[in-house]
Design an enzyme around this catalytic site. Structure first.
Site, mmCIF file in Angstrom:
data_model
loop_
_atom_site.group_PDB
_atom_site.id
_atom_site.type_symbol
_atom_site.label_atom_id
_atom_site.label_comp_id
_atom_site.label_asym_id
_atom_site.label_seq_id
_atom_site.Cartn_x
_atom_site.Cartn_y
_atom_site.Cartn_z
ATOM 1 N N GLU A 130 -0.163 1.413 1.672
ATOM 2 C CA GLU A 130 1.114 1.504 2.108
ATOM 3 C C GLU A 130 1.926 3.113 1.648
ATOM 4 O OE1 GLU A 130 3.190 -1.894 2.925
ATOM 5 O OE2 GLU A 130 1.568 -3.036 4.360
ATOM 6 N N GLU A 237 -5.953 -7.093 8.400
ATOM 7 C CA GLU A 237 -4.494 -7.722 8.098
ATOM 8 C C GLU A 237 -5.091 -8.528 9.467
ATOM 9 O OE1 GLU A 237 -1.662 -6.749 5.697
ATOM 10 O OE2 GLU A 237 -3.106 -5.676 4.321
#
Ligand code: XIL
Length: 328
Positions: A130, A237
């Protein structure tokens, strides 16, 4: 009744995020359906090296032991991140760390973790998680790593990881990976790394999706763009929230029929797309085993129940599971 890993054995690995608690409570379900594990939290920097030079591998190692006992492989998550990272990594005693000191902390952490797991059945590691800014003109988001080291902290992380374990497939992992604006930024970052010869082998699409958003076309475009760089893809995820992100309602004690029907349609369409691209997709990981426990029960609204997984709160198959496994 077919299992997930059976249904997908000719397509990709089927993973699940776990922690010591879910292994204890949902171990049977996990063994039955999955052949890949990702530690939900226990391989993050704050868990593995809470104090400088003091490594705490015990909980993480339990997850590795469970995987080996049950013939599963692992995805490591994550060597570098801006969250769940101890403050000391950005410090030098009481002062802010210099670039050199921060790089040393990063390098030593990466080396110790990859060294510790060098003989274990990991098929990939998220090197960095991220780093892209969700909005605005800047490519990278604010992070102490970035402000201390500079933008090249991203490439340094991959170089340190590759030097520590030259055979380990190394991944860049991010969310909103299918939204047009962020998708282009991720593509730009990853392409830049590839063009520079930085050792990166794959892109992780987190796939925290919803009933409406993102569109299938946008997901397809993300898969095609990242795959066009010659990289492998992991869905890392996955969950399908029953609430839109802006929806902050807290009054539901169970999901509506409409939600569950829509969710099953979405799961069905997503997995159909994954099968279509199985040449590029090596694994699909769900971010929890069942609706009994999952991180969306606390995010983005603390304490609000969500029902985003393939199995229900009693660990029984949902319509979503049936749709995902009945394509033959
Ligand atoms: C989440 C965990 O699921 C939570 O238990 C924890 O409190 C916060 O982190 N993107 C990621 C994951 O890369 O590491 C995050 O996991 C979810 C979003």
């Amino acid at each position: 009744e077919i299992t997930l890993k059976e249904a997908y054995k000719n397509y990709f690995k089927i993973g699940v995020a776990v922690n010591p608690n879910t292994l204890e409570k949902d171990g049977d379900l996990i063994k039955k359906h999955f052949n890949s594990l990702t530690p939900e939290n226990h391989m993050k920097p704050e868990e593995l090296q809470p104090k400088e030079g003091e490594f705490t591998f015990e909980k993480a190692d339990k997850i590795v032991a469970f995987a080996k006992e049950n013939d599963m492989e692992l995805r490591g998550h994550t060597l570098v991140w801006h969250n769940q990272t101890p403050e000391w990594m950005f410090k030098d005693g009481d002062k802010e760390a210099s670039r050199e000191v921060a790089l040393k902390h990063m390098k030593e952490h990466i080396e110790a973790v990859l060294e510790h797991y060098s003989k274990e059945p990991f098929y990939a590691w998220d090197v960095i998680n991220e780093v892209i800014a969700d909005e605005g003109d800047e490519l990278l988001r604010e992070s102490p790593w970035r402000s201390i080291i500079g933008d090249d902290y991203v490439e340094k992380a991959f170089e340190f990881a590759h030097a520590a374990d030259p055979n380990m497939p190394l991944y860049y992992n991010d969310y909103n990976e299918s939204h047009p604006e962020k998708r282009e930024k991720i593509y730009k970052l990853v392409k830049g790394l590839k063009d520079k010869g930085i050792p990166i082998h794959g892109v992780g699409l987190q796939a925290h999706w919803g009933l409406e958003d993102p569109s299938l076309d946008n997901i397809r475009e993300a898969i095609e763009k990242y795959a066009s760089l010659g990289l492998k893809l992991h869905i890392t995820e996955m969950d399908v929230s029953v609430f839109n992100f802006e929806d902050r309602r807290t009054d539901l004690s169970k999901p509506t029929e409409e939600m569950m029907k829509k969710q099953a349609e979405r799961y069905d369409a997503f997995f159909k797309l994954f099968r279509e691209y199985s040449e590029h997709i090596e694994s699909v990981t769900l971010w929890a085993a069942s609706d009994r426990y999952n991180w969306l029960n606390d995010f983005p609204v603390r304490g609000r129940k969500n029902w985003p997984m393939l199995f229900d709160t009693e660990n029984q198959p949902k319509e979503s599971f049936l749709r995902v496994t009945s394509f033959n």
